[in-house]
Write a protein that holds these residues in place. Structure first.
Motif, mmCIF file in Angstrom:
data_model
loop_
_atom_site.group_PDB
_atom_site.id
_atom_site.type_symbol
_atom_site.label_atom_id
_atom_site.label_comp_id
_atom_site.label_asym_id
_atom_site.label_seq_id
_atom_site.Cartn_x
_atom_site.Cartn_y
_atom_site.Cartn_z
ATOM 1 N N ASP A 170 26.694 81.880 -76.397
ATOM 2 C CA ASP A 170 26.352 81.172 -77.627
ATOM 3 C C ASP A 170 24.887 81.120 -78.048
ATOM 4 O O ASP A 170 24.329 80.511 -78.841
ATOM 5 C CB ASP A 170 26.878 79.830 -77.459
ATOM 6 N N HIS A 171 24.153 82.156 -77.482
ATOM 7 C CA HIS A 171 22.671 82.315 -77.725
ATOM 8 C C HIS A 171 22.584 83.038 -79.286
ATOM 9 O O HIS A 171 23.377 83.700 -79.622
ATOM 10 C CB HIS A 171 21.707 83.065 -76.837
ATOM 11 N N PRO A 172 21.641 82.645 -80.050
ATOM 12 C CA PRO A 172 21.332 83.453 -81.473
ATOM 13 C C PRO A 172 21.514 84.775 -81.449
ATOM 14 O O PRO A 172 21.717 85.528 -82.279
ATOM 15 C CB PRO A 172 20.093 82.598 -81.800
ATOM 16 N N LEU A 173 20.880 85.311 -80.201
ATOM 17 C CA LEU A 173 20.581 86.895 -80.204
ATOM 18 C C LEU A 173 22.028 87.499 -79.755
ATOM 19 O O LEU A 173 22.032 88.716 -79.872
ATOM 20 C CB LEU A 173 19.509 87.282 -79.143
ATOM 21 N N ALA A 174 22.955 86.660 -79.329
ATOM 22 C CA ALA A 174 24.280 87.236 -78.774
ATOM 23 C C ALA A 174 25.002 87.981 -79.694
ATOM 24 O O ALA A 174 25.768 88.660 -79.408
ATOM 25 C CB ALA A 174 24.940 86.189 -78.000
ATOM 26 N N THR A 175 24.866 87.909 -81.027
ATOM 27 C CA THR A 175 25.409 88.296 -82.138
ATOM 28 C C THR A 175 24.859 89.904 -82.407
ATOM 29 O O THR A 175 25.646 90.373 -83.446
ATOM 30 C CB THR A 175 25.646 87.639 -83.265
ATOM 31 N N ARG A 176 23.648 89.963 -81.996
ATOM 32 C CA ARG A 176 22.904 91.208 -82.544
ATOM 33 C C ARG A 176 23.793 92.587 -81.898
ATOM 34 O O ARG A 176 24.169 92.732 -80.664
ATOM 35 C CB ARG A 176 21.698 91.283 -82.033
ATOM 36 N N GLN A 177 23.638 93.581 -82.622
ATOM 37 C CA GLN A 177 24.404 94.930 -82.220
ATOM 38 C C GLN A 177 23.165 95.628 -81.138
ATOM 39 O O GLN A 177 23.740 96.053 -80.350
ATOM 40 C CB GLN A 177 24.352 95.724 -83.426
ATOM 41 N N ARG A 178 21.968 95.624 -81.648
ATOM 42 C CA ARG A 178 20.750 95.859 -80.723
ATOM 43 C C ARG A 178 19.628 95.542 -81.048
ATOM 44 O O ARG A 178 19.498 94.960 -82.437
ATOM 45 C CB ARG A 178 20.955 97.663 -80.813
#
Length: 332
Positions: free
Chosen positions: A175-183
């Motif tokens: 659930d961290h904000p960076l977890a949705t990043r592709q790279r």
């Protein structure tokens, strides 16, 4: 020097440890007079004073400190000699001392050493997990036959051989904000708290070095001694971390984590094998170096789900021939 004996050297080490002739005599089960005479004879033989005699014990002179350093190494070598020869008496045909960093121990050595011991079932391997700079020092000092450590750590004077490559990824809670990043790049992570390895680890040094280059402080919230400890802290939402992708995979069954590939050039690390002199190693140790150095050719390569060069929605064939999604943002 040719008349030095191991009994006296062992006694001298006992005196240095206890700072007392009396306590050393008790530890070595000798009469105090015999201990005193041995040390006096040793000083006469070496033509130098080794101990300052004080009312409440003894202290080492500079010459005594020099002798203590060499005596410890000589006694350690004697212990290894006894251990090696005793192995032959029970049918074991070799003994290899190996120091390796955490990445190598977790990611690669279980399989590589299993293959090696299958070929040579009668050898004994003394493996210790250490930090990279400690491993280099141990190889230089002859305390281990083979060292495996990160290639970016200076190792002047050692014979270096390539071993394996691993890829570093950002690890977050799901659930961290960076977890949705592709790279992403390491610079994009520096606004968040980190969970990392202890100060002297090569991975910590690598991150600290790049944060200094970027002129942004590394917000290291907690430091622990193991990859598992980092993953568990991240799972509980206490910060983010950067770890080898293969190491994180070991915890995908029990923890709720996300891994995101890093685009930084240093994120692909090289592990190397270091020895003092390959030709001077025992035959079985040389064979292990050759086996480990050839392991990279047997490496199937990075996992497709943590490969930063993969397209997010590409379909790839897994190792069994089945189709699998190569989403570069892996949930584990």
């Amino acid at each position: 020097m040719k008349r030095l004996d191991f009994v006296t050297l062992k006694l001298f080490v006992a005196i240095a440890d206890s700072r007392s002739l009396t306590r050393a005599a008790e530890r070595e089960h000798l009469a105090l007079a015999a201990v005193s005479k041995r040390i006096s004879d040793l000083e006469t033989q070496l033509s130098t004073t080794l101990l300052y005699r004080r009312p409440r014990g003894v202290e080492l002179t500079p010459a005594g400190h020099a002798l203590l350093h060499h005596a410890r190494h000589m006694l350690d070598s004697l212990d290894h000699l006894n251990a090696d020869l005793s192995e032959y008496s029970v049918g074991v045909r070799g003994h290899v001392r190996l120091h390796a960093n955490t990445s190598a121990v977790i990611e690669f050595l279980p399989d590589d050493l299993s293959d090696f011991t299958a070929r040579y079932p009668q050898i004994r391997i003394d493996m210790q997990e250490r930090l990279s700079h400690e491993i280099i020092a141990a190889v230089r000092d002859g305390l281990t036959d083979i060292g495996i450590f990160s290639a970016h750590i200076p190792a002047e004077g050692l014979s270096i051989h390539p071993y394996r490559r691993d890829r570093l990824v950002l690890v977050t809670a799901r659930d961290h904000p960076l977890a949705t990043r592709q790279r992403l790049a390491f610079a994009e992570t520096l606004d968040y708290d980190f969970i990392g390895l202890e100060q002297d680890s090569s991975l910590h040094a690598l991150l600290h070095q790049d944060s200094q280059r970027l002129a942004q402080p590394l917000r290291m919230r907690i430091q622990v001694r193991s990859f598992e400890g980092i993953c568990r802290m991240i799972d509980r939402g206490m910060g983010i971390g950067i770890l080898p992708a293969r190491a994180v995979a070991a915890y995908r069954e029990s923890l709720s984590l996300a891994t995101i590939p890093l685009i930084d050039e240093w994120a692909e690390r090289e592990l190397v094998i270091g020895v003092r002199d390959l030709e001077a190693l025992p035959l079985i140790a040389r064979q292990m170096v050759e086996h480990l150095a050839g392991a990279s050719s047997r490496d199937p390569g990075p996992d497709t789900d943590t490969d930063a060069d993969a397209d997010a929605d590409a379909e790839v064939e897994d190792t069994t021939g089945n189709s699998a999604s190569a989403d570069v943002k892996t949930k584990v």
